[in-house]
Design an enzyme around this catalytic site. Structure first.
Site, PDB file in Angstrom:
ATOM      1  N   GLY A 108      12.115   1.509   6.907  1.00 10.21           N
ATOM      2  CA  GLY A 108      13.545   1.222   6.863  1.00 10.21           C
ATOM      3  C   GLY A 108      14.109   0.882   5.492  1.00 10.21           C
ATOM      4  N   HIS A 486       1.790 -28.674  -4.841  1.00 11.68           N
ATOM      5  CA  HIS A 486       0.660 -29.466  -4.359  1.00 11.68           C
ATOM      6  C   HIS A 486       0.489 -29.314  -2.846  1.00 11.68           C
ATOM      7  CE1 HIS A 486      -1.298 -33.200  -2.930  1.00 11.68           C
ATOM      8  NE2 HIS A 486      -2.094 -32.959  -3.958  1.00 11.68           N
ATOM      9  N   SER A 794     -20.286 -22.013 -13.443  1.00 11.17           N
ATOM     10  CA  SER A 794     -19.298 -21.760 -12.407  1.00 11.17           C
ATOM     11  C   SER A 794     -17.959 -21.590 -13.110  1.00 11.17           C
ATOM     12  CB  SER A 794     -19.255 -22.925 -11.425  1.00 11.17           C
ATOM     13  OG  SER A 794     -18.210 -22.711 -10.502  1.00 11.17           O
ATOM     14  N   CYS A 861     -15.214 -20.756  -8.806  1.00  8.76           N
ATOM     15  CA  CYS A 861     -14.759 -21.777  -7.862  1.00  8.76           C
ATOM     16  C   CYS A 861     -13.264 -22.043  -7.955  1.00  8.76           C
ATOM     17  CB  CYS A 861     -15.540 -23.062  -8.045  1.00  8.76           C
ATOM     18  SG  CYS A 861     -15.272 -23.816  -9.660  1.00  8.76           S
ATOM     19  N   TYR A 881     -22.255 -15.604  -6.472  1.00  8.17           N
ATOM     20  CA  TYR A 881     -21.444 -16.055  -5.340  1.00  8.17           C
ATOM     21  C   TYR A 881     -19.996 -16.278  -5.759  1.00  8.17           C
ATOM     22  CZ  TYR A 881     -21.565 -20.747  -7.359  1.00  8.17           C
ATOM     23  OH  TYR A 881     -21.416 -21.813  -8.197  1.00  8.17           O
TER      24      TYR A 881
HETATM   25  P1  ADP Z   1      12.185   6.273   8.865  1.00  2.79           P
HETATM   26  O1  ADP Z   1      11.038   6.562   7.980  1.00  2.79           O
HETATM   27  O2  ADP Z   1      13.147   5.300   8.311  1.00  2.79           O
HETATM   28  O3  ADP Z   1      11.714   5.998  10.257  1.00  2.79           O
HETATM   29  P2  ADP Z   1      12.558   9.017   9.493  1.00  2.79           P
HETATM   30  O4  ADP Z   1      12.420   9.942   8.383  1.00  2.79           O
HETATM   31  O5  ADP Z   1      11.337   8.821  10.306  1.00  2.79           O
HETATM   32  O6  ADP Z   1      13.043   7.640   8.928  1.00  2.79           O
HETATM   33  O7  ADP Z   1      13.767   9.507  10.414  1.00  2.79           O
HETATM   34  C1  ADP Z   1      14.611   8.710  11.232  1.00  2.79           C
HETATM   35  C2  ADP Z   1      14.632   9.198  12.674  1.00  2.79           C
HETATM   36  O8  ADP Z   1      15.044  10.561  12.776  1.00  2.79           O
HETATM   37  C3  ADP Z   1      13.265   9.138  13.314  1.00  2.79           C
HETATM   38  O9  ADP Z   1      13.393   8.650  14.625  1.00  2.79           O
HETATM   39  C4  ADP Z   1      12.816  10.581  13.318  1.00  2.79           C
HETATM   40  O10 ADP Z   1      11.931  10.835  14.376  1.00  2.79           O
HETATM   41  C5  ADP Z   1      14.106  11.335  13.480  1.00  2.79           C
HETATM   42  N1  ADP Z   1      13.993  12.658  12.859  1.00  2.79           N
HETATM   43  C6  ADP Z   1      13.633  12.902  11.585  1.00  2.79           C
HETATM   44  N2  ADP Z   1      13.584  14.223  11.333  1.00  2.79           N
HETATM   45  C7  ADP Z   1      13.927  14.831  12.483  1.00  2.79           C
HETATM   46  C8  ADP Z   1      14.066  16.206  12.851  1.00  2.79           C
HETATM   47  N3  ADP Z   1      13.809  17.205  12.005  1.00  2.79           N
HETATM   48  N4  ADP Z   1      14.454  16.473  14.111  1.00  2.79           N
HETATM   49  C9  ADP Z   1      14.692  15.470  14.984  1.00  2.79           C
HETATM   50  N5  ADP Z   1      14.589  14.175  14.700  1.00  2.79           N
HETATM   51  C10 ADP Z   1      14.215  13.847  13.451  1.00  2.79           C
END
Ligand code: ADP
Ligand code: MG
Ligand code: MG
Length: 902
Positions: A108, A486, A794, A861, A881
């Site tokens: 995300g 601490h 150590s 250590c 160690y």
């Molecule tokens: P993230 O890495 O943030 O999850 P993604 O690249 O996986 O983003 O894409 C976001 C959403 O879109 C995911 O649920 C993915 O499965 C969907 N998605 C991505 N590419 C396609 C595609 N070519 N066709 C249908 N759904 C897609």
């Protein structure tokens, strides 16, 4: 010059890349290629390499796109050929997704654009092709919204602002007097597209692009830009991901999960990511696009029937309602489900690890969109590795390498009962200083920790005098201080839950109250701490002991089998020593003696010794301390019988032991029969400008040899007494803070003389070693000389780091965080050993030491002894160690085994 390849295509079971190319293609891209090669259905597409991201940041968009153009055009042709449709066509349009994807998953954090290629022509073609006008316009609406946000930057302007697109949707729903998005008609959706575009124009003064190619380049640029967005930068910082890695861009033919009731989309895990159980599971939505599942607007349904039954029970949904409203994929589309089940199994076998999958079903046909090794809890990590090993899917070494040592930490502390936690109210948040869960009643003073059977020590900050109280309390909460304060360091050492630096909390020691936001807590009130997240809760929350099941033990046995280095523990008490031994520690690498001087009457005798005017008075006071010390050493040597116990002679500056408050000074004066002025004068005379570089370490023993004499006697007498009882005690006496061999030799002579004396007196002798801590750069540089007399080294890497960098450990909080944020330092060198600088001294000290004494025993250590990267380094240097706090012993053991396998 050979032409650089910037674009790798995949589709129709062919691919130019594969799973081994994660660095170049990113995790997502490499796995999309690999899935094709494995025969899994994946929409065709191509990956633009991570190297291009670097080019993009250096050359800018225009030049980079020129370099890319030819390959991208060819790759789009390839998609069109496989899909039998056309990018930008009115009659038979092909849509695309443009997705980010770095080497490691950064969930995300970066941008993605979906439904790309939509315009006034394509929407008509799509409606005709699918005979579903509403669906076509909904896809168009989604695209304008997403592209407007990600590429054209039409975002909420402040955090109070609502999303501009959502605002438009809400307004329209009000105009139409409807509640749900699904009630919007085709005409409404058309209107939304129009209003979205108008909003973009108004804010940016740019027309929304209708040319699919312009859209495509815009999206590619946006994904590259998102590598440098705030979220991504922060995520990289906390996860130690270098900026140079860059993100790849994956462009892929779009498949529709929202084409009707025979379409769907979902995510699935080949095993349970929380518990590790071997149960296929996941969620899906009918007639939806991928992002809807995570967005949480509709309640997703379970993939398997078993999962659906479980879910319904928890959610209180009747079987009748479940079947009609929330059927599982297994029940709803049994054939597709079987296909998915077969594929998930195939993928897990192929990768030999638990997979996290994204899939979409378009009109009854299943497509896979992503696979990756699934994130999991510490418990699941251990269980899955052991299960895969037993199933014969991976070998022992692979099982060990699969594990993330630091994640074992989660398994070693009490945890909150999940149900109780769901109902709890958060009143504050600080740093997750030491993991675990704690619940108890508030005390504000360490010496009152015993007031309640379960107490939480709440302090503005803690100091060494609070140690005992900290040990008794269930958890520690401080208003000030960071991850190396601490409170934090000591709590981690004790394996005790701690939240430090909780900014919204203010503490009044006088009234014995704590304010958290607008709530006031009194002494004796219940609170709870989550040391793993830093959250502070009002009232009591039930905790349960961690399940240290058989899998954990099996992992430790495996580690034992493959390790070369031993793991010892830093422990000052028999209790800690026993705990560490249970975790598999083979000896003590650092037993500090200063803590032994604080309890009860001891501190008085200690202060008498410090304030003494002459040697005779000092010896008198030391005589009082001797029996205490001997008893402590007997306890700890017995707890570690059969293994070496490294005991460090007195180390800290003496002023740490004397009273600084009037009240205690008065008490002291009475005790010693002198005036308070006299006490004050002596306390003042101990003041130092730079105590860390002052009168401490072996400098104490070399100026007051009688201190060393007493400590050596206590140790040797303890060992002799134990031997008489048939207990195998193995003391290793360690001289701290030497810089020259002469400093060491003088101490060594005292120790050996005392030992001979004791042997004569007791008519028995024991084996013991005399060695030194290497913590001053000069000692490391002259290690060959030192090793002529010292039997072991150590590396005290806390002080060695302090002195090599010239950073005062106690003051570094003011600038280290800034240095790390500005990239002057990559990590906190007090947490992760600086291999480049400090590491040179460690390596060179070891080599020179061993050149003079072949069997020189070498260990570490410092705090670093339990940090996996540093453990690996210690292995490479050839140490015998590493030593770390009891609760990090399993982590260090795993890291040591991994180092030996790699
Ligand atoms: P993230 O890495 O943030 O999850 P993604 O690249 O996986 O983003 O894409 C976001 C959403 O879109 C995911 O649920 C993915 O499965 C969907 N998605 C991505 N590419 C396609 C595609 N070519 N066709 C249908 N759904 C897609
Ligand atoms: Mg994804
Ligand atoms: Mg030190």
């Amino acid at each position: 010059m050979a032409k650089v390849k910037r674009v790798y295509t995949f589709g129709d079971r062919k691919a130019e890349g594969n799973a081994g190319m994660k660095n170049l293609l990113g995790g997502k891209g490499a796995n999309l290629a690999e899935m094709n090669l494995t025969g899994v259905p994946v929409p065709p597409g191509f990956t633009i390499t991570t190297d291009v991201c670097t080019e993009y940041n250096e050359l800018g968009a225009d030049k980079t796109f020129d370099l890319l153009k030819e390959e991208v055009v060819a790759a789009i042709k390839n998609i069109e050929r496989i899909m039998g449709s056309e990018f930008g066509s009115r009659d038979n349009p092909c849509l695309l997704s443009v997705r980010s994807g770095a080497r490691v998953s950064m969930p995300g954090m970066m941008d993605t654009v979906l439904n790309l290629g939509m315009n006034d022509d394509a929407v008509v073609g799509l409606a005709k092709k699918t005979e579903n006008e509403r669906f076509a316009w909904d896809s168009y609406r989604r695209f304008v919204q997403m592209y407007g946000d990600v590429v054209m930057d039409l975002k909420p302007q402040s955090k109070e602002d609502v999303d501009p697109f959502e605002e438009i949707i809400e307004t329209l729903k009000e105009e139409r007097d409807i509640e749900s998005d699904t009630e919007l008609t085709v005409e409404d959706l058309k209107l939304l597209v129009e209003r979205f575009k108008a909003a973009v124009k108004e804010r940016t003064n740019l027309d929304f692009p209708t040319d699919p190619w312009e859209q495509l380049w815009g999206a590619i640029g946006a994904v590259f830009n998102s590598w440098m967005n705030k979220r991504a930068i922060y995520y990289r910082q906390i996860n130690n991901i270098p900026e140079e890695w860059g993100t790849a861009v994956n462009v892929q033919a779009w498949v529709f999960g929202n084409m009707g009731d025979n379409s769907a989309t979902g995510v699935a895990f080949t095993r349970d990511a929380a518990t590790g159980e071997n149960i296929f599971n996941g969620e899906y939505l009918i007639n939806a696009q991928g992002e809807d599942v995570v967005a949480g607007v509709r309640t997703p349904q379970q993939i398997t029937k078993e999962g659906a039954l479980r879910w319904a029970k928890l959610a209180g949904v009747s079987e009748e309602e479940r079947i009609s409203r929330y059927p599982s994929l297994e029940e709803k589309m049994p054939e597709v489900y079987m296909g998915l089940f077969t594929i998930q199994k195939k993928l897990e076998d192929h990768y030999g690890d638990m997979q996290d999958l994204e899939f979409t079903i378009q009109d009854g046909k299943l497509w896979l969109l992503q696979t990756r090794n699934g994130k999991r809890t510490g418990a699941a990590m251990v269980k899955i590795a052991i299960d895969l090993l037993k199933e014969g899917k991976i070998d022992e070494k692979t099982a060990l390498l699969r594990l993330e040592p630091n994640k074992l930490d989660e398994l070693l502390h009490p945890v909150f009962d999940k149900k109780a936690l769901d109902k709890a109210v958060v009143v504050g948040k600080g740093l997750p200083a030491s993991p675990g869960a704690a619940t108890g009643r508030i005390v504000f003073f360490a010496d009152e920790a015993r007031k309640y059977p379960e107490s939480i020590l709440v302090r503005i900050e803690t100091s060494p005098e609070d140690l005992e109280g900290m040990n008794i309390a269930r958890g520690i909460l401080t208003a000030r201080g960071g991850m190396t304060s601490h409170a934090a360091v000591v709590a981690r050492g004790m394996g005790k839950c701690c939240v430090s630096g909780a900014g919204n909390i203010s503490i009044n020691y006088k009234t014995r109250t704590m304010n958290a936001g607008d709530k006031v807590f009194n002494e004796g009130d219940w609170i709870s701490l989550n040391g793993t997240t830093g959250e502070v809760y009002e009232s009591k929350i039930d905790t349960i002991d961690p399940q240290m099941g058989g899998d954990f033990g099996e992992i430790m046995d495996l580690a034992e089998k493959y390790t070369r280095m031993d793991v010892r523990t830093n422990a000052d008490t028999p209790k800690d020593a026993r705990a560490a031994r249970n975790f598999g520690a083979k000896g003590i690498g650092l037993c500090r003696t200063e803590h032994m001087f604080f309890e009860g009457d001891r501190i008085k005798a200690m202060r008498e010794m410090i304030l003494a005017e002459n040697e005779t008075d000092r010896r008198n006071a030391l005589d009082k301390l001797l029996p205490y010390q001997r008893e402590d050493f007997e306890g700890i040597l017995e707890a570690m019988h059969g293994y070496g116990v490294t005991i460090r002679l007195l180390d800290p500056p003496l002023h740490e032991f004397v009273p600084h408050e009037d009240e205690n000074q008065m008490e002291m004066a009475e005790e010693m029969g002198i005036s308070i002025e006299e006490v004050k004068r002596k306390v003042d005379s101990l003041h130092e400008f730079n105590p860390m570089l002052g009168h401490r370490g072996c400098r104490l023993g070399n100026t007051y040899p009688e201190i060393t004499e007493m400590q050596a006697r206590a140790i040797i007498e303890a060992a002799c007494n134990l031997k008489k009882k048939g207990i195998d005690a193995k003391p290793e006496i360690m001289v701290p803070l030497i810089g020259t061999v002469e400093e060491f030799n003088m101490q060594e002579q005292i120790i050996r003389d005392v030992a001979e004396e004791v042997f004569k007196e007791k008519n028995i002798s024991v084996d013991y070693l005399v060695g030194t801590m290497i913590e001053i750069p000069r000692a490391a540089l002259t290690a060959d000389k030192v090793a002529e007399t010292a039997e072991f080294f150590s590396f005290g890497t806390n002080d060695l780091t302090q002195m090599t960098f010239g950073y005062s450990r106690d003051d570094a909080g003011k600038f280290l965080p800034v240095y790390i944020q500005k990239g002057i330092l990559k990590d906190d060198p007090f947490q992760i050993l600086d291999q480049e600088g400090v590491g040179q001294l460690v390596r060179l000290g070891t080599e020179r030491g061993r050149a003079a004494r072949k069997d020189l025993k070498v260990g570490i250590c410092g705090e670093h002894g339990g940090e996996p990267n540093s453990v690996e380094f210690c292995h490479s240097v050839g140490m015998d160690y590493v030593s770390c706090s009891p609760f990090r012993v399993p982590i260090a053991r795993l890291a040591a085994a991994q180092a030996n396998i790699r």
